[in-house]
Write an enzyme that holds these catalytic residues in place. Structure first.
Site, short mmCIF file in Angstrom:
data_model
loop_
_atom_site.label_atom_id
_atom_site.label_comp_id
_atom_site.label_asym_id
_atom_site.label_seq_id
_atom_site.Cartn_x
_atom_site.Cartn_y
_atom_site.Cartn_z
N TYR A 217 1.05 -1.32 0.09
CA TYR A 217 -0.06 -0.02 0.23
C TYR A 217 0.97 1.24 0.00
O TYR A 217 0.77 2.16 -0.80
CB TYR A 217 -0.96 0.12 1.24
CG TYR A 217 -1.75 1.25 1.34
CD1 TYR A 217 -2.48 1.75 0.55
CD2 TYR A 217 -1.67 2.07 2.67
CE1 TYR A 217 -3.31 3.01 0.53
CE2 TYR A 217 -2.10 3.25 2.81
CZ TYR A 217 -2.95 3.67 1.91
OH TYR A 217 -3.68 4.64 1.99
N1 NAD Z 1 -8.94 7.48 5.51
C1 NAD Z 1 -7.81 7.60 5.94
O1 NAD Z 1 -7.23 7.28 6.91
C2 NAD Z 1 -6.51 7.60 4.91
C3 NAD Z 1 -5.37 7.97 5.38
C4 NAD Z 1 -4.30 8.10 4.30
C5 NAD Z 1 -4.58 8.13 3.05
N2 NAD Z 1 -5.86 7.87 2.53
C6 NAD Z 1 -6.06 7.99 1.07
O2 NAD Z 1 -7.49 8.80 0.93
C7 NAD Z 1 -8.14 8.32 -0.18
C8 NAD Z 1 -9.38 8.35 0.13
O3 NAD Z 1 -9.55 7.20 1.01
P1 NAD Z 1 -11.09 6.91 1.78
O4 NAD Z 1 -10.78 6.53 3.30
O5 NAD Z 1 -12.13 7.61 1.60
O6 NAD Z 1 -10.99 5.34 1.34
P2 NAD Z 1 -12.54 4.85 0.82
O7 NAD Z 1 -12.00 3.25 0.45
O8 NAD Z 1 -13.57 5.09 1.55
O9 NAD Z 1 -12.90 5.48 -0.54
C9 NAD Z 1 -11.98 5.17 -1.87
C10 NAD Z 1 -13.16 5.09 -3.17
O10 NAD Z 1 -12.14 4.66 -4.26
C11 NAD Z 1 -13.10 3.72 -4.93
N3 NAD Z 1 -12.25 3.07 -5.82
C12 NAD Z 1 -11.30 2.16 -5.14
N4 NAD Z 1 -10.18 1.69 -6.05
C13 NAD Z 1 -10.92 2.11 -7.38
C14 NAD Z 1 -10.67 1.93 -8.80
N5 NAD Z 1 -9.64 1.15 -8.98
N6 NAD Z 1 -11.45 2.70 -9.69
C15 NAD Z 1 -12.66 3.50 -9.34
N7 NAD Z 1 -12.70 3.65 -8.12
C16 NAD Z 1 -11.99 2.90 -7.24
C17 NAD Z 1 -13.81 2.87 -3.92
O11 NAD Z 1 -14.92 2.35 -4.51
C18 NAD Z 1 -13.79 4.11 -2.64
O12 NAD Z 1 -15.43 4.40 -2.99
C19 NAD Z 1 -7.35 6.92 -0.55
O13 NAD Z 1 -6.44 7.47 -1.73
C20 NAD Z 1 -6.66 6.53 0.71
O14 NAD Z 1 -5.54 5.78 0.09
C21 NAD Z 1 -7.16 7.65 3.40
#
Ligand code: NAD
Length: 337
Positions: free
Chosen positions: A152
């Site tokens: 990741y």
């Molecule tokens: N939530 C956290 O604490 C956190 C921390 C660090 C980084 N992030 C990053 O922030 C971003 C958002 O995270 P989140 O917590 O909202 O996650 P989440 O999983 O709720 O949202 C991600 C969305 O992307 C969509 N998705 C995934 N792969 C896909 C693909 N190949 N094509 C189209 N859609 C796709 C999923 O359906 C989902 O709705 C991500 O990039 C994640 O890596 C989140």
């Protein structure tokens, strides 16, 4: 303004899109509704966004460049925010390919799209995980971050590197933000807060990794969205250079590109977090203490100085307040206890 946001059915994308729509902007929301966690939660988020006239949902996978192109054609975006990804540290041990597909191949397609659309600003979601097990705290953007502990983290770091080369070659101003454990209402069921609250309310035990000795710099979702919106207005460019010797050089010398931490710099010990959840729920947890999981890092701790210098803002909502708001939401929306 017109925005293209990927990942709008996800936790963070939903909140960002909602705020922009409430502020009167137009948002095209691109999401593949992947089954990593309950798709009904994703559909509910999109249903809420669809109440706004300014929202155009497009269901498609990042790996499908034609679908992404269609989304851009719909909205002719001024700004692109790329949040869709395969998230989660633990699942990356089980299904590494999902990370390579979404976060490498998928992010590459977003960069290709930005190359032709030429938005005013491209913003990408990276993660505190890329700091790995760095011992120097707080984690600053100028610290080395090239010892990822999971695929990741490796895919997110690779995305930052690919984005740098595209910013250099094609001159699209690009910001990669590194998020630190974001939580709040409509949050992710695979993350600790959701799992803890669900387990405590249903009298199931909670699993506490690292014997409770880990710490995380938690960021409440409203603080995160505020930071993202402010950062949109400070695209990396000479006129937005930070002149603060203590922070160091954060604008790339080769490209309109920079990385910015979004975190408050107030790490919380896992056991204090558990107690905070117990207080908010009003019930004690049945605790199972377990060793550190493979790929886990002992701590995350953001240096918020660059964010503060660029935007005049640092996340401030305490975990006590944020967890209380999450539990209120959970009780009304998830219909338990
Ligand atoms: N939530 C956290 O604490 C956190 C921390 C660090 C980084 N992030 C990053 O922030 C971003 C958002 O995270 P989140 O917590 O909202 O996650 P989440 O999983 O709720 O949202 C991600 C969305 O992307 C969509 N998705 C995934 N792969 C896909 C693909 N190949 N094509 C189209 N859609 C796709 C999923 O359906 C989902 O709705 C991500 O990039 C994640 O890596 C989140």
């Amino acid at each position: 303004m017109r925005y293209l946001i990927t990942g709008t059915a996800g936790f963070i994308g939903f909140h960002l899109a909602k705020r922009l729509l409430d502020d009167g902007h137009f948002v095209t929301g691109f999401d593949g509704m992947t089954p990593y966690y309950d798709v009904r939660l994703k559909e509910r988020r999109h249903a809420i966004l669809s109440r706004s006239n300014g929202f155009r949902p497009v269901i498609g996978m990042l790996e499908d460049k034609a679908a992404l192109d269609r989304a851009a054609d719909l909205g002719e975006p001024d700004v692109i925010v790329h949040l869709a990804a395969q998230a989660g540290v633990r699942y990356s041990l089980e299904n590494p390919k999902a990370y390579v597909d979404s976060n490498l191949a998928g992010s590459f397609n977003v960069l290709e799209l930005a190359r032709t659309v030429k938005p005013q600003h491209l913003l990408l979601a990276s993660t505190s995980s890329i700091y790995g097990a760095n011992e120097k705290v707080p984690f600053a953007e100028t610290d080395r971050a090239d010892e990822p502990m999971t695929i990741y983290a490796a895919t997110k770091k690779s995305m930052e590197l690919m984005a740098h080369s595209y910013a250099h070659l094609h001159k699209v101003p690009t910001t990669a933000f590194r998020f630190f454990t974001v939580y709040g209402p409509w949050g992710r069921p695979d993350m600790a807060l959701f799992k803890f609250v669900d387990a405590i309310l249903n009298e199931r035990p909670i699993e506490i990794y690292g014997e409770g000795r880990m710490s995380r710099d938690f960021t409440y979702i409203d603080d995160l969205v505020e930071a993202i919106i402010r950062l949109m207005h400070v695209a990396p460019a000479e006129e937005n250079r930070v002149n603060d010797g203590a922070i160091g050089e954060t604008l790339s010398r080769q490209a309109p590109f920079r990385v910015v931490n979004i975190g408050g710099g107030q790490p919380v010990e896992l056991m204090r977090f558990v107690e905070t959840v117990e207080t908010a729920v009003g019930r004690e947890a049945i605790r199972i203490m377990l060793p550190m999981q493979q790929g886990d890092v002992p701590r995350t701790f953001a240096a918020p100085d660059l964010l503060q210098a660029l935007t005049g803002f640092t996340p401030t909502i305490s975990v006590e307040e944020g967890v209380r708001r999450f539990v209120d939401w959970y009780r009304t929306e998830m219909k338990t206890a």
